[in-house]
Design a protein around this motif. Sequence first.
Motif, PDB file in Angstrom:
ATOM      1  N   MET A 110       1.189  -1.244   0.364  1.00  0.00           N
ATOM      2  CA  MET A 110       0.133  -0.246  -0.321  1.00  0.00           C
ATOM      3  C   MET A 110       0.891   1.088   0.320  1.00  0.00           C
ATOM      4  O   MET A 110       2.015   1.254   0.770  1.00  0.00           O
ATOM      5  N   ALA A 111       0.192   1.708  -0.938  1.00  0.00           N
ATOM      6  CA  ALA A 111       0.807   3.644  -0.765  1.00  0.00           C
ATOM      7  C   ALA A 111       1.124   3.801   0.639  1.00  0.00           C
ATOM      8  O   ALA A 111       0.245   4.010   1.094  1.00  0.00           O
ATOM      9  N   ASP A 112       2.398   4.699   0.842  1.00  0.00           N
ATOM     10  CA  ASP A 112       2.560   5.183   2.633  1.00  0.00           C
ATOM     11  C   ASP A 112       1.350   6.123   2.625  1.00  0.00           C
ATOM     12  O   ASP A 112       1.501   6.174   3.940  1.00  0.00           O
ATOM     13  N   ALA A 113       0.840   7.420   1.392  1.00  0.00           N
ATOM     14  CA  ALA A 113       0.226   8.676   1.637  1.00  0.00           C
ATOM     15  C   ALA A 113      -1.709   7.645   2.131  1.00  0.00           C
ATOM     16  O   ALA A 113      -2.316   7.785   3.616  1.00  0.00           O
ATOM     17  N   ASP A 114      -1.622   6.122   1.443  1.00  0.00           N
ATOM     18  CA  ASP A 114      -3.016   5.802   2.333  1.00  0.00           C
ATOM     19  C   ASP A 114      -3.076   5.409   3.666  1.00  0.00           C
ATOM     20  O   ASP A 114      -3.119   5.183   4.325  1.00  0.00           O
ATOM     21  N   TYR A 115      -1.622   4.425   3.222  1.00  0.00           N
ATOM     22  CA  TYR A 115      -1.924   3.907   5.024  1.00  0.00           C
ATOM     23  C   TYR A 115      -1.278   5.059   6.055  1.00  0.00           C
ATOM     24  O   TYR A 115      -1.801   4.628   6.584  1.00  0.00           O
ATOM     25  N   ASP A 116      -0.883   6.226   6.101  1.00  0.00           N
ATOM     26  CA  ASP A 116      -0.610   6.456   6.800  1.00  0.00           C
ATOM     27  C   ASP A 116      -2.290   6.858   7.706  1.00  0.00           C
ATOM     28  O   ASP A 116      -2.176   7.386   8.773  1.00  0.00           O
ATOM     29  N   GLY A 117      -2.956   7.095   6.143  1.00  0.00           N
ATOM     30  CA  GLY A 117      -4.792   7.472   7.561  1.00  0.00           C
ATOM     31  C   GLY A 117      -5.350   6.080   7.991  1.00  0.00           C
ATOM     32  O   GLY A 117      -5.838   6.691   8.906  1.00  0.00           O
ATOM     33  N   ILE A 118      -4.671   5.013   7.681  1.00  0.00           N
ATOM     34  CA  ILE A 118      -5.465   4.079   8.333  1.00  0.00           C
ATOM     35  C   ILE A 118      -4.775   4.285   9.488  1.00  0.00           C
ATOM     36  O   ILE A 118      -5.236   3.102  10.743  1.00  0.00           O
ATOM     37  N   GLU A 119      -3.248   4.346   9.788  1.00  0.00           N
ATOM     38  CA  GLU A 119      -2.348   4.042  10.543  1.00  0.00           C
ATOM     39  C   GLU A 119      -3.193   5.344  11.854  1.00  0.00           C
ATOM     40  O   GLU A 119      -3.428   4.861  12.945  1.00  0.00           O
ATOM     41  N   LYS A 120      -3.375   6.616  11.351  1.00  0.00           N
ATOM     42  CA  LYS A 120      -3.618   6.879  11.991  1.00  0.00           C
ATOM     43  C   LYS A 120      -4.477   6.792  13.120  1.00  0.00           C
ATOM     44  O   LYS A 120      -5.448   7.148  14.295  1.00  0.00           O
ATOM     45  N   GLY A 121      -5.429   6.328  11.939  1.00  0.00           N
ATOM     46  CA  GLY A 121      -6.668   6.340  12.774  1.00  0.00           C
ATOM     47  C   GLY A 121      -6.800   4.885  14.040  1.00  0.00           C
ATOM     48  O   GLY A 121      -7.746   4.898  14.810  1.00  0.00           O
ATOM     49  N   ILE A 122      -6.192   3.704  13.329  1.00  0.00           N
ATOM     50  CA  ILE A 122      -6.384   2.869  14.237  1.00  0.00           C
ATOM     51  C   ILE A 122      -5.357   3.351  16.130  1.00  0.00           C
ATOM     52  O   ILE A 122      -5.628   2.753  16.688  1.00  0.00           O
TER      53      ILE A 122
END
Length: 169
Positions: A110-122
């Motif tokens: 997954m692209a870092d930008a996409d992952y960063d949003g999911i990680e922040k939410g978790i």
Amino acid sequence: MSLTLNRIKVVSEVAELVPILRAVDSEVKSAVFKEVTTNWQTAKQIEDKYGAAGLDALRFFEKMKLVETKWQTGAGSAPEKAYHAFYSSFHINATAPVQEISDVLHVAMMADADYDGIEKGIFEMVGSEGKFSGDVADALKVTQTMLKALVKRSPRLDFRGHRIIRFED
């Protein structure tokens, strides 16, 4: 006398592939991983050569338990933490349904930008106390395998039993 141990990381769960794939997902991580595989390296040595990205790589490797650490001193200097690869090889023996492998590879690539949003939410969801992984999976509407892969990719999150917690150094 120097004793070299031949440790083998056995990967039997597909989500465990994520840290291995992410350990070499950039030129800096790959170079730092090669350096700590061949010699003990201090954080200062890595930072001097690779900058902040090198320190981030070390933190990731430490969280993923891909490196071991020791304190070493030089002549007249303060003790410094040094890093070395924990494993000399990987043995991958995992069987999983196609959907689970797809989830794991999707997260790993997954692209870092996409992952960063999911990680922040978790990260926000688990808070300082942590949260049961089943509740997090339900809230995100993802499978347990995908959730494990998402957490395994994160340098800021970790599992403690069935809870997801914020990772502390």
